[in-house]
Design a protein around this motif. Sequence first.
Motif, PDB file in Angstrom:
ATOM      1  N   LEU A  92       0.828  -1.212   0.000  1.00  0.00           N
ATOM      2  CA  LEU A  92       0.000   0.000   0.000  1.00  0.00           C
ATOM      3  C   LEU A  92       0.858   1.256   0.000  1.00  0.00           C
ATOM      4  N   LYS A  93       0.486   2.196  -0.848  1.00  0.00           N
ATOM      5  CA  LYS A  93       1.173   3.493  -0.891  1.00  0.00           C
ATOM      6  C   LYS A  93       0.103   4.579  -0.898  1.00  0.00           C
ATOM      7  N   LYS A  94       0.121   5.416   0.154  1.00  0.00           N
ATOM      8  CA  LYS A  94      -0.856   6.496   0.161  1.00  0.00           C
ATOM      9  C   LYS A  94      -0.331   7.649  -0.686  1.00  0.00           C
ATOM     10  N   LEU A  95      -1.258   8.420  -1.220  1.00  0.00           N
ATOM     11  CA  LEU A  95      -0.910   9.517  -2.114  1.00  0.00           C
ATOM     12  C   LEU A  95      -0.885  10.826  -1.329  1.00  0.00           C
ATOM     13  N   ILE A  96       0.196  11.554  -1.510  1.00  0.00           N
ATOM     14  CA  ILE A  96       0.419  12.803  -0.777  1.00  0.00           C
ATOM     15  C   ILE A  96       0.677  13.930  -1.784  1.00  0.00           C
ATOM     16  N   LEU A  97       0.038  15.081  -1.572  1.00  0.00           N
ATOM     17  CA  LEU A  97       0.318  16.241  -2.423  1.00  0.00           C
ATOM     18  C   LEU A  97       1.665  16.842  -2.049  1.00  0.00           C
ATOM     19  N   THR A  98       2.390  17.263  -3.055  1.00  0.00           N
ATOM     20  CA  THR A  98       3.655  17.966  -2.820  1.00  0.00           C
ATOM     21  C   THR A  98       3.338  19.431  -2.502  1.00  0.00           C
ATOM     22  N   PRO A  99       4.301  20.158  -1.945  1.00  0.00           N
ATOM     23  CA  PRO A  99       4.088  21.595  -1.724  1.00  0.00           C
ATOM     24  C   PRO A  99       3.726  22.326  -3.031  1.00  0.00           C
ATOM     25  N   LYS A 100       4.293  21.888  -4.144  1.00  0.00           N
ATOM     26  CA  LYS A 100       3.979  22.489  -5.447  1.00  0.00           C
ATOM     27  C   LYS A 100       2.488  22.335  -5.761  1.00  0.00           C
ATOM     28  N   ALA A 101       1.937  21.144  -5.559  1.00  0.00           N
ATOM     29  CA  ALA A 101       0.523  20.890  -5.827  1.00  0.00           C
ATOM     30  C   ALA A 101      -0.372  21.651  -4.851  1.00  0.00           C
ATOM     31  N   LYS A 102       0.051  21.730  -3.595  1.00  0.00           N
ATOM     32  CA  LYS A 102      -0.729  22.479  -2.595  1.00  0.00           C
ATOM     33  C   LYS A 102      -0.803  23.954  -2.969  1.00  0.00           C
ATOM     34  N   ALA A 103       0.318  24.498  -3.430  1.00  0.00           N
ATOM     35  CA  ALA A 103       0.338  25.905  -3.850  1.00  0.00           C
ATOM     36  C   ALA A 103      -0.552  26.119  -5.064  1.00  0.00           C
ATOM     37  N   LEU A 104      -0.517  25.181  -5.976  1.00  0.00           N
ATOM     38  CA  LEU A 104      -1.347  25.247  -7.172  1.00  0.00           C
ATOM     39  C   LEU A 104      -2.829  25.207  -6.792  1.00  0.00           C
ATOM     40  N   HIS A 105      -3.198  24.294  -5.921  1.00  0.00           N
ATOM     41  CA  HIS A 105      -4.584  24.189  -5.476  1.00  0.00           C
ATOM     42  C   HIS A 105      -5.034  25.483  -4.804  1.00  0.00           C
ATOM     43  N   LYS A 106      -4.193  26.009  -3.940  1.00  0.00           N
ATOM     44  CA  LYS A 106      -4.526  27.259  -3.239  1.00  0.00           C
ATOM     45  C   LYS A 106      -4.755  28.389  -4.240  1.00  0.00           C
ATOM     46  N   ALA A 107      -3.909  28.470  -5.259  1.00  0.00           N
ATOM     47  CA  ALA A 107      -4.034  29.516  -6.272  1.00  0.00           C
ATOM     48  C   ALA A 107      -5.336  29.378  -7.058  1.00  0.00           C
ATOM     49  N   ILE A 108      -5.678  28.154  -7.417  1.00  0.00           N
ATOM     50  CA  ILE A 108      -6.905  27.909  -8.180  1.00  0.00           C
ATOM     51  C   ILE A 108      -8.126  28.262  -7.331  1.00  0.00           C
ATOM     52  N   VAL A 109      -8.136  27.849  -6.070  1.00  0.00           N
ATOM     53  CA  VAL A 109      -9.255  28.158  -5.171  1.00  0.00           C
ATOM     54  C   VAL A 109      -9.393  29.670  -5.017  1.00  0.00           C
ATOM     55  N   GLU A 110      -8.272  30.352  -4.894  1.00  0.00           N
ATOM     56  CA  GLU A 110      -8.282  31.815  -4.771  1.00  0.00           C
ATOM     57  C   GLU A 110      -8.908  32.454  -6.014  1.00  0.00           C
ATOM     58  N   ASP A 111      -8.520  31.974  -7.188  1.00  0.00           N
ATOM     59  CA  ASP A 111      -9.092  32.505  -8.428  1.00  0.00           C
ATOM     60  C   ASP A 111     -10.588  32.212  -8.527  1.00  0.00           C
ATOM     61  N   LEU A 112     -11.007  31.004  -8.133  1.00  0.00           N
ATOM     62  CA  LEU A 112     -12.430  30.652  -8.189  1.00  0.00           C
ATOM     63  C   LEU A 112     -13.257  31.534  -7.256  1.00  0.00           C
ATOM     64  N   LYS A 113     -12.727  31.811  -6.071  1.00  0.00           N
ATOM     65  CA  LYS A 113     -13.421  32.708  -5.135  1.00  0.00           C
ATOM     66  C   LYS A 113     -13.505  34.108  -5.716  1.00  0.00           C
ATOM     67  N   ASP A 114     -12.430  34.558  -6.362  1.00  0.00           N
ATOM     68  CA  ASP A 114     -12.393  35.879  -6.983  1.00  0.00           C
ATOM     69  C   ASP A 114     -13.459  35.983  -8.078  1.00  0.00           C
ATOM     70  N   ILE A 115     -13.561  34.949  -8.903  1.00  0.00           N
ATOM     71  CA  ILE A 115     -14.559  34.936  -9.982  1.00  0.00           C
ATOM     72  C   ILE A 115     -15.969  34.964  -9.397  1.00  0.00           C
ATOM     73  N   GLU A 116     -16.209  34.143  -8.396  1.00  0.00           N
ATOM     74  CA  GLU A 116     -17.525  34.091  -7.761  1.00  0.00           C
ATOM     75  C   GLU A 116     -17.891  35.450  -7.178  1.00  0.00           C
ATOM     76  N   ASN A 117     -16.952  36.089  -6.497  1.00  0.00           N
ATOM     77  CA  ASN A 117     -17.211  37.417  -5.924  1.00  0.00           C
ATOM     78  C   ASN A 117     -17.501  38.439  -7.013  1.00  0.00           C
ATOM     79  N   LYS A 118     -16.748  38.384  -8.099  1.00  0.00           N
ATOM     80  CA  LYS A 118     -16.942  39.311  -9.217  1.00  0.00           C
ATOM     81  C   LYS A 118     -18.322  39.117  -9.835  1.00  0.00           C
ATOM     82  N   LEU A 119     -18.720  37.860 -10.051  1.00  0.00           N
ATOM     83  CA  LEU A 119     -20.022  37.566 -10.637  1.00  0.00           C
ATOM     84  C   LEU A 119     -21.173  38.071  -9.760  1.00  0.00           C
ATOM     85  N   MET A 120     -21.023  37.977  -8.454  1.00  0.00           N
ATOM     86  CA  MET A 120     -22.114  38.305  -7.539  1.00  0.00           C
ATOM     87  C   MET A 120     -22.066  39.736  -7.005  1.00  0.00           C
TER      88      MET A 120
END
Length: 147
Positions: A92-120
């Motif tokens: 068994l090998k569990k899957l772990i996000l690297t710091p690079k992937a975590k930063a990418l996810h954070k950036a995408i979530v930030e952009d999605l929140k920005d878009i949602e705020n802009k739309l509303m």
Amino acid sequence: MKDKTIGMELRSLNNLIKRYIENSKHFEYAKKITGTNGWIIAYLAENEGKDIYQKDLEEKFTITRSTISKVITLMEQKGLIEREAVAGDARLKKLILTPKAKALHKAIVEDLKDIENKLMEGFTEQEKENLFLYFDKMKKNMGTEEA
């Protein structure tokens, strides 16, 4: 008003959203990954602290074992995830996000929140509530089970 159609208005809004995304501060960073990679990163990020294995991704995304194996290998090569051995079962090998992937996810979530705020922007709470009720009605009219 009589020359407007829902379909054309939604298409126009969709084009404006795409353009907004393409000009977002993290777009260049985010477009380096495929859609499947993005979904896997999001799933792992949202389940951080839980042990997630290849089998979990196969089930969650209804992807075959061979396909998910290739995706995970490519994500490892891109430096997005790591496989970590589990004590007590070397297979068994569990899957772990690297710091690079975590930063990418954070950036995408930030952009999605920005878009949602802009739309509303400028909508009252009641208008937002009504808008989603209208969307639900339209989805029901189109025969989806989501509404």
